[in-house]
Design a protein around this motif. Structure first.
Motif, PDB file in Angstrom:
ATOM      1  N   LEU A 185      33.312  41.439  20.840  1.00 47.73           N
ATOM      2  CA  LEU A 185      34.273  41.666  21.913  1.00 47.73           C
ATOM      3  C   LEU A 185      33.806  40.935  23.163  1.00 47.73           C
ATOM      4  N   VAL A 186      34.701  40.140  23.764  1.00 46.44           N
ATOM      5  CA  VAL A 186      34.404  39.441  25.020  1.00 46.44           C
ATOM      6  C   VAL A 186      35.344  39.997  26.082  1.00 46.44           C
ATOM      7  N   VAL A 187      34.779  40.593  27.141  1.00 42.88           N
ATOM      8  CA  VAL A 187      35.601  41.095  28.240  1.00 42.88           C
ATOM      9  C   VAL A 187      35.120  40.470  29.546  1.00 42.88           C
ATOM     10  N   SER A 188      36.065  40.244  30.439  1.00 41.81           N
ATOM     11  CA  SER A 188      35.736  39.682  31.746  1.00 41.81           C
ATOM     12  C   SER A 188      36.791  40.167  32.733  1.00 41.81           C
ATOM     13  N   GLY A 189      36.754  39.634  33.961  1.00 40.46           N
ATOM     14  CA  GLY A 189      37.691  40.073  34.975  1.00 40.46           C
ATOM     15  C   GLY A 189      37.264  41.351  35.664  1.00 40.46           C
ATOM     16  N   ILE A 190      35.995  41.709  35.566  1.00 39.92           N
ATOM     17  CA  ILE A 190      35.491  42.998  36.051  1.00 39.92           C
ATOM     18  C   ILE A 190      34.680  42.790  37.325  1.00 39.92           C
ATOM     19  N   ILE A 191      35.100  43.433  38.405  1.00 40.03           N
ATOM     20  CA  ILE A 191      34.353  43.309  39.654  1.00 40.03           C
ATOM     21  C   ILE A 191      33.038  44.091  39.557  1.00 40.03           C
ATOM     22  N   LYS A 192      32.073  43.727  40.390  1.00 38.42           N
ATOM     23  CA  LYS A 192      30.732  44.302  40.322  1.00 38.42           C
ATOM     24  C   LYS A 192      30.751  45.819  40.430  1.00 38.42           C
ATOM     25  N   GLN A 193      31.622  46.338  41.296  1.00 44.93           N
ATOM     26  CA  GLN A 193      31.666  47.784  41.513  1.00 44.93           C
ATOM     27  C   GLN A 193      32.098  48.552  40.269  1.00 44.93           C
ATOM     28  N   LYS A 194      32.778  47.869  39.334  1.00 43.92           N
ATOM     29  CA  LYS A 194      33.277  48.528  38.129  1.00 43.92           C
ATOM     30  C   LYS A 194      32.428  48.215  36.891  1.00 43.92           C
ATOM     31  N   GLU A 195      31.420  47.368  37.060  1.00 49.08           N
ATOM     32  CA  GLU A 195      30.640  46.895  35.907  1.00 49.08           C
ATOM     33  C   GLU A 195      30.048  48.032  35.092  1.00 49.08           C
ATOM     34  N   GLN A 196      29.333  48.935  35.734  1.00 49.39           N
ATOM     35  CA  GLN A 196      28.646  49.995  35.006  1.00 49.39           C
ATOM     36  C   GLN A 196      29.624  50.947  34.342  1.00 49.39           C
ATOM     37  N   GLU A 197      30.752  51.211  34.999  1.00 54.58           N
ATOM     38  CA  GLU A 197      31.760  52.091  34.413  1.00 54.58           C
ATOM     39  C   GLU A 197      32.290  51.492  33.103  1.00 54.58           C
TER      40      GLU A 197
END
Length: 301
Positions: free
Chosen positions: A274-286
Motif C-alpha cells: 500500500l502506498v499512501v501520500s497527501g498527508i500533512i505532518k500533523q496527521k502523520e502519526q494518526e
C-alpha cells in the motif's frame, strides 16, 4: 461556470495550515505562491527542468489561493473559515485570526488555460520524466519513461511533492505483471506510471467525472489505455473490481486514507503493498496508528 478565488497573504509558517483549512471547507483546489520562489534556481540534480516565471510571486510570505464554485454557498463557507482561523490561532499561536480574505471571480476557461505557463517538464528520477503535452522534450536516456500529461482541471500534474513521492515509490515496487489499484486517480498520472513500469492491469477510480474523463484521455495519449480501467466510483467501497491487487496507491488527504483503511485488505493481496501520500505532518502519526491497527507494516523504498 464561474469560480470564486479566495486570496490570503500569510506567513511561511502558516500557509500550509490555511491551505488545509480551505480544503477541509470544500475548496476545489488551492494554489501556493511563495516569495522564496523568486530566488530559486534549480540545481542539476533536482527534479525540476527549466524555471517557471516568478513575476507573480509576492515579495514576502506566501499567497494562498483557494477556489470555490460560485453557487451561492460561499458566504456561509467563509464564515466557517473565519471561525476556524480564530481557533487555529488559539491552538498554534500563528497570527491568522485577522487574516484578510480577498475575493475574485474567475471564469473556468481562463483558469483552465492560464496555469499552463507555469507547468514545465519534471524529472521524477533518472529514468522517469513528466512532460506537458504542449512542451517539446528530448529523452535524456534510452530507457527513460516519459509520461505526457494534460491534467486539465484534474489533480495530478506531477509537480506536487506528494505525487512525486508516489511516483518514486512506484518505481521501486512495481514489477512486470503486477496489478495496481489507483484510488482517487485525478489526472491518471499514477496509473499511467504504473502501466509504463510494467503493470499488466491498473484499475483507477475517482469520484469526479471530470477527472475520469481527463484520466482516460491521458492514458490514451500515453498508449497504455488497454491496460488501465478507469471508473467513476466512491473510492474503494463502491468499486466493481473485486480482484485483489499487488499494489494499492492512494494519494489522498489524511481523513480519506483513514476512512479507506478498514477496506483496503479486501482489495490487496496478502503480500501486497500500500502506498499512501497527501498527508500533512500533523496527521502523520494518526494515519500510521490507524494503518498499524489494520495490520499494515511500514516499509522504506
Amino acid at each position: 461556470m464561474q469560480w470564486i478565488e479566495c486570496r490570503v497573504h500569510t506567513t511561511h509558517a502558516a500557509h500550509e495550515l490555511i491551505a488545509q483549512l480551505f480544503i477541509t471547507h470544500g475548496a476545489n483546489g488551492t494554489v501556493l505562491e511563495d516569495s522564496r520562489g523568486k530566488d530559486f534556481t534549480p540545481e542539476p540534480w533536482t527534479d525540476i527542468i527549466g524555471k517557471p516565471k516568478t513575476e507573480h510571486l509576492p515579495t514576502d510570505g506566501v499567497v494562498v489561493k483557494a477556489y470555490f464554485p460560485d453557487d451561492g454557498t460561499l458566504e456561509a463557507t467563509l464564515s466557517a473559515v473565519k471561525k476556524d482561523l480564530v481557533q487555529l490561532e488559539a491552538t498554534t499561536n500563528q497570527p491568522v485570526a485577522q487574516t484578510e480574505i480577498l475575493l475574485t471571480t474567475v471564469h473556468e476557461e481562463d483558469w483552465a488555460e492560464a496555469w499552463k505557463a507555469y507547468y514545465k517538464p519534471v524529472q521524477v528520477s533518472e529514468t522517469m520524466s513528466i512532460v506537458p503535452t504542449w512542451e517539446s522534450y528530448e529523452k535524456r536516456r534510452e530507457d527513460e519513461h516519459v509520461i505526457t500529461m494534460d491534467p486539465g482541471m484534474a489533480f495530478g500534474t506531477g509537480t506536487h511533492e506528494t505525487t512525486l513521492l508516489c511516483l518514486q515509490a512506484l518505481e521501486h515496487i512495481v514489477n512486470d505483471g503486477d496489478t495496481v489499484i489507483d484510488v482517487g486517480t485525478g489526472s491518471g498520472i499514477l496509473s499511467i506510471a504504473a502501466a509504463k513500469l510494467g503493470a499488466k492491469a491498473v484499475h483507477a477510480v475517482d469520484l469526479d467525472p471530470l477527472a475520469v474523463q481527463v484520466a482516460k484521455e491521458n492514458s490514451e495519449a500515453n498508449n497504455v489505455s488497454e491496460r488501465i480501467t478507469i471508473e467513476q466510483r466512491d473510492l474503494l467501497s463502491e468499486s466493481s473490481n473485486e480482484q485483489k491487487a499487488d499494489i494499492v496507491v492512494a494519494n489522498l488527504l489524511a481523513h480519506l486514507v483513514i476512512a479507506l483503511a478498514p477496506d483496503i485488505h479486501r482489495h490487496l493481496k496478502v503480500d501486497g503493498k500500500l502506498v499512501v501520500s497527501g498527508i500533512i505532518k500533523q496527521k502523520e502519526q494518526e494515519v500510521i496508528d490507524v494503518l498499524k491497527q489494520e495490520t499494515f507494516k511500514l516499509m522504506t523504498c
